[in-house]
Design an enzyme around this catalytic site. Structure first.
Site, PDB file in Angstrom:
ATOM      1  N   GLN A 254       0.995  -0.747   0.220  1.00  0.00           N
ATOM      2  CA  GLN A 254      -0.236  -0.122  -0.142  1.00  0.00           C
ATOM      3  C   GLN A 254       0.909   1.761   0.071  1.00  0.00           C
ATOM      4  OE1 GLN A 254      -3.194  -0.391  -0.306  1.00  0.00           O
ATOM      5  NE2 GLN A 254      -2.759  -2.069  -0.964  1.00  0.00           N
ATOM      6  N   HIS A 257       1.473   3.583  -3.625  1.00  0.00           N
ATOM      7  CA  HIS A 257       0.689   3.965  -4.008  1.00  0.00           C
ATOM      8  C   HIS A 257       0.823   5.016  -4.097  1.00  0.00           C
ATOM      9  CE1 HIS A 257      -2.537   1.216  -5.407  1.00  0.00           C
ATOM     10  NE2 HIS A 257      -2.838   0.658  -4.298  1.00  0.00           N
ATOM     11  N   GLU A 322      -9.188   1.191   5.657  1.00  0.00           N
ATOM     12  CA  GLU A 322      -9.529   1.135   4.677  1.00  0.00           C
ATOM     13  C   GLU A 322      -9.308  -1.465   4.149  1.00  0.00           C
ATOM     14  OE1 GLU A 322      -8.563   1.593  -0.095  1.00  0.00           O
ATOM     15  OE2 GLU A 322      -7.199   1.789   1.059  1.00  0.00           O
ATOM     16  N   HIS A 323      -8.223  -0.340   4.549  1.00  0.00           N
ATOM     17  CA  HIS A 323      -8.006  -2.706   4.474  1.00  0.00           C
ATOM     18  C   HIS A 323      -7.120  -2.707   5.967  1.00  0.00           C
ATOM     19  CE1 HIS A 323      -6.512  -0.629   0.020  1.00  0.00           C
ATOM     20  NE2 HIS A 323      -7.821  -2.131   0.388  1.00  0.00           N
ATOM     21  N   ASP A 356      -6.865  -6.685  -4.350  1.00  0.00           N
ATOM     22  CA  ASP A 356      -6.989  -6.082  -4.458  1.00  0.00           C
ATOM     23  C   ASP A 356      -7.345  -6.692  -6.274  1.00  0.00           C
ATOM     24  OD1 ASP A 356      -6.491  -3.525  -3.994  1.00  0.00           O
ATOM     25  OD2 ASP A 356      -4.178  -3.089  -4.592  1.00  0.00           O
ATOM     26  N   HIS A 415     -52.586  18.374   4.316  1.00  0.00           N
ATOM     27  CA  HIS A 415     -51.796  17.209   4.537  1.00  0.00           C
ATOM     28  C   HIS A 415     -53.537  16.821   5.467  1.00  0.00           C
ATOM     29  CE1 HIS A 415     -48.545  18.089   3.850  1.00  0.00           C
ATOM     30  NE2 HIS A 415     -47.710  17.010   4.131  1.00  0.00           N
TER      31      HIS A 415
END
Length: 436
Positions: A254, A257, A322-323, A356, A415
């Site tokens: 990661q 990235h 996230e992971h 992934d 109403h």
């Protein structure tokens, strides 16, 4: 990677969504594309991508899609097809149906599910090209039944040769044949508002750089969006049973990235922490994207020491990563304690890249702690729901007075009278004449 005690680590990560200058630049691009259409689209494509196009050249041709197959190896085609099978099978299990429930009084209540009509998928270029993201965006939309899926991608994802052929092959294998060579904020604006060449969509999905993220936020409301994604992140909770080489490799998967990606190890073992940190440094020296990964590890990486696995899971739940990899002796024993994580990977062989690329679950996952309240992309993201109410005369006569009471308590006499007029027509006794 720094080693810190849990109480000394700031679990909050504030991510600013662009500078004032970036936000204003994006607003200007969106305004121009909305007003000028193709002319602005082509102007910004030349300015930012260095590619001069005519409007007639925006759309990728079927010949170009076919030619892309000649530029990629057979092994890639086989791999993308195998991944697509797994992704489609996983998302097929998420499908839901419309439903109706007939009540004893003759009323019918239900929910009608319909797919969105047209979805736009953004596929980025820049630091890397991601054909896997094509599958992760397109396949759930297809499973949902979306009839029109359009893809946009910068015109030079493959460098001077044009669009990356692996992206084009992934798109063709996924069944996308409406593709435009345009990227950045201008592509998002075109999808949202439409131009002479690109029809507007109902929803925009897919990752991108800060300008793409800001543009998605700018057009939200005119169209739906999947999310405003932040930098990628991974957290690993490991004990002495884990292999430091495995954990280090997953952290770096990661970190490579983006310089702002976050890679965090949580462990109750200081000896393991030291071994893993040393392994990160060893593997980092051999990583092709080591400059990016090194910056990520230096600025956003950490090893957090805890007193127990249970305390470590508490840290994970506050991070809401996230992971999340749980590499301990008996991971299933602790799974029930995990509350906040986008994707959970159990055991030493469930390396994050398995998710992934290949296993089947979607890899478009909430970032920046938003796993506390949001979920990975799935079939529901491409479906809209309508409530269905067929109320019988019997039900209205029985419940009308109650409905009027609720309406009048909110001060909405119109109403109440919409119900009352029906009750009077049906000769319902007990209607209050004072409300006429």
């Amino acid at each position: 990677m720094k080693i810190v005690k849990a109480q000394d680590f700031d679990l909050r990560r504030e991510v600013e969504y662009g500078t004032a200058e970036q936000n204003e630049a994006v607003r200007a691009i969106v305004r121009d594309v909305k007003k000028e259409g193709d002319a602005a689209l082509l102007r910004y494509t030349e300015k930012f991508d260095g590619v001069r196009l005519e409007a007639s050249g925006l759309r990728v041709t079927q010949e170009e899609l076919q030619a892309a197959y000649d530029q990629v190896g057979a092994a890639f085609v086989e791999a993308i097809r195998a991944a697509a099978v797994n992704i489609r099978a996983f998302h097929n299990r998420q499908k839901r149906n419309s439903w109706m429930d007939l009540q004893p009084d003759g009323s019918l209540l239900g929910q009608i599910l319909r797919p969105l009509k047209r979805v736009g998928v953004y596929v980025p270029g820049g630091k890397a090209a991601y054909p896997s993201s094509v599958l992760m965006n397109v396949i759930p939309a297809q499973v949902a039944g979306v009839p029109e899926i359009v893809m946009v991608t910068p015109p030079a994802t493959g460098g001077t040769e044009g669009i990356d052929p692996y992206i084009l092959v992934a798109a063709a294998e996924a069944g996308v044949h409406e593709i435009y060579r345009v990227g950045g904020a201008q592509a998002i604006a075109a999808l949202a508002y439409g131009t002479a060449s690109i029809a507007p969509v109902d929803k925009i999905c897919g990752p991108g750089n800060i300008f793409v993220a800001l543009a998605k936020r700018e057009v939200y409301g005119a169209v739906d969006i999947d999310s405003i994604a932040g930098p990628s992140e991974i957290a690993v909770l490991a004990d002495d049973s884990a292999d430091p080489a495995y954990v280090a490799a997953d952290l770096l998967s990661q970190a490579e990235h983006d310089e702002m990606a976050s890679a965090i190890l949580v462990t109750p073992s200081e000896a393991f922490a030291q071994a893993c940190r040393a392994e990160v440094e060893r593997q980092l020296a051999e990583l092709p994207r080591r400059d990016i990964a090194a910056a990520s590890v230096r600025d956003y990486g950490a090893v957090i020491l805890v007193d127990s696995i249970e305390e470590g899971i508490g840290v994970i739940n506050r991070l809401a990563p996230e992971h999340f990899e749980l590499i301990v002796e008996d991971p299933m024993a602790y799974l029930g304690l995990v509350e906040n994580a986008g994707a959970i990977f159990l055991g030493p062989y469930s390396s994050e890249p398995v998710g992934d690329y290949f296993a089947g679950p979607n890899h478009i996952i909430p970032t920046n702690g938003t796993a506390r309240f949001s979920s990975p992309v799935d079939v529901d993201d491409f479906i809209k729901k309508s409530s269905l109410i067929y109320y019988s005369k019997e039900a209205l006569l029985q419940n009308g007075a109650t409905i009027m009471e609720l309406a009048r308590r909110e001060g909405l006499e119109g109403h109440a009278r919409a119900i009352e007029i029906r009750l009077r027509k049906e000769g319902k006794a007990g209607v209050n004449d004072d409300n006429q």
